[in-house]
Write an enzyme that holds these catalytic residues in place. Structure first.
Site, mmCIF file in Angstrom:
data_model
loop_
_atom_site.group_PDB
_atom_site.id
_atom_site.type_symbol
_atom_site.label_atom_id
_atom_site.label_comp_id
_atom_site.label_asym_id
_atom_site.label_seq_id
_atom_site.Cartn_x
_atom_site.Cartn_y
_atom_site.Cartn_z
ATOM 1 N N CYS A 115 -15.574 -17.622 65.482
ATOM 2 C CA CYS A 115 -15.845 -18.477 66.643
ATOM 3 C C CYS A 115 -17.361 -18.634 66.810
ATOM 4 O O CYS A 115 -18.151 -18.053 66.065
ATOM 5 C CB CYS A 115 -15.225 -17.865 67.894
ATOM 6 S SG CYS A 115 -16.059 -16.353 68.452
ATOM 7 N N GLU B 52 -15.260 -9.374 64.213
ATOM 8 C CA GLU B 52 -16.541 -9.546 63.525
ATOM 9 C C GLU B 52 -17.648 -8.752 64.209
ATOM 10 O O GLU B 52 -18.451 -8.078 63.546
ATOM 11 C CB GLU B 52 -16.946 -11.028 63.490
ATOM 12 C CG GLU B 52 -15.956 -11.922 62.787
ATOM 13 C CD GLU B 52 -14.948 -12.590 63.709
ATOM 14 O OE1 GLU B 52 -14.608 -13.757 63.444
ATOM 15 O OE2 GLU B 52 -14.499 -11.965 64.680
ATOM 16 N N CYS C 177 -19.169 -15.230 67.430
ATOM 17 C CA CYS C 177 -19.254 -14.417 66.211
ATOM 18 C C CYS C 177 -20.198 -15.043 65.194
ATOM 19 O O CYS C 177 -20.937 -14.329 64.500
ATOM 20 C CB CYS C 177 -17.864 -14.209 65.628
ATOM 21 S SG CYS C 177 -16.833 -13.180 66.697
ATOM 22 N N HIS D 232 -14.604 -8.790 69.565
ATOM 23 C CA HIS D 232 -13.988 -9.491 68.444
ATOM 24 C C HIS D 232 -14.163 -8.661 67.181
ATOM 25 O O HIS D 232 -15.110 -7.871 67.058
ATOM 26 C CB HIS D 232 -14.655 -10.853 68.232
ATOM 27 C CG HIS D 232 -14.311 -11.870 69.266
ATOM 28 N ND1 HIS D 232 -14.352 -13.215 69.015
ATOM 29 C CD2 HIS D 232 -13.930 -11.744 70.572
ATOM 30 C CE1 HIS D 232 -14.010 -13.886 70.096
ATOM 31 N NE2 HIS D 232 -13.758 -13.014 71.058
#
Length: 161
Positions: free
Chosen positions: A76, A48, A79, A46
């Site tokens: 999410c 992040e 993260c 992801h």
């Protein structure tokens, strides 16, 4: 946030969900990331997480004290956990994520005082721009999916009676 939006555009250009993130330390970007799950076939790739990893390398530390994360879409749960574990000071995000958001939408992980670290949070930074990138991406994806389905079946709207 402009740099995070640029990262999101990079993701969109390669067919990844267009989320971008940057880590800032003393007004300098020290980590950048955009989604690469499809390209790396890695569920943890992801924006992040990738930005945090680069920042860790640049500071030669897993602790990102006095660092802020700018991300186009609400983080999410995974993260949010990485953000807390990295001890980031603040998170600034654009648009909410109603299906997976762990900062405001579904959960409030980043500000949960039961955890060992809380993160300052501000939402709505360039939210319209961030949300529009996502809308455009998924609209195009639905259109591609529809066209692929039509090719397979040979049924096109103009052929229907």
């Amino acid at each position: 946030m402009i740099a995070a939006l640029q990262e999101a555009q990079k993701a969109a250009l390669i067919g990844e969900v267009p989320i971008g993130a940057v880590v800032v330390h003393h007004d300098q970007i020290i980590g950048r990331g955009h989604n690469l799950r499809e390209h790396l076939q890695d569920a943890t790739a992801h924006a992040e997480v990738l930005a945090i990893q680069e920042a860790n390398q640049n500071l030669n530390s897993w602790r990102l004290i006095d660092c802020d994360l700018y991300v186009t879409i609400e983080p999410c749960v995974m993260c949010a956990g990485a953000i807390i574990n990295a001890q980031l000071s603040n998170v600034y995000f654009g648009a909410r994520n109603q299906k997976a958001g762990a900062a405001k939408s579904l959960y409030e992980v980043l500000e949960d005082d039961r955890l060992n670290h809380q993160v300052g949070l501000q939402e709505g930074i360039m939210a319209e721009e961030a949300g529009q990138i996502m809308k455009n991406f998924f609209k195009a994806a639905r259109k591609r999916h529809k066209q692929e389905k039509q090719k397979k079946t040979g049924i096109f709207p103009e052929n229907k009676l």
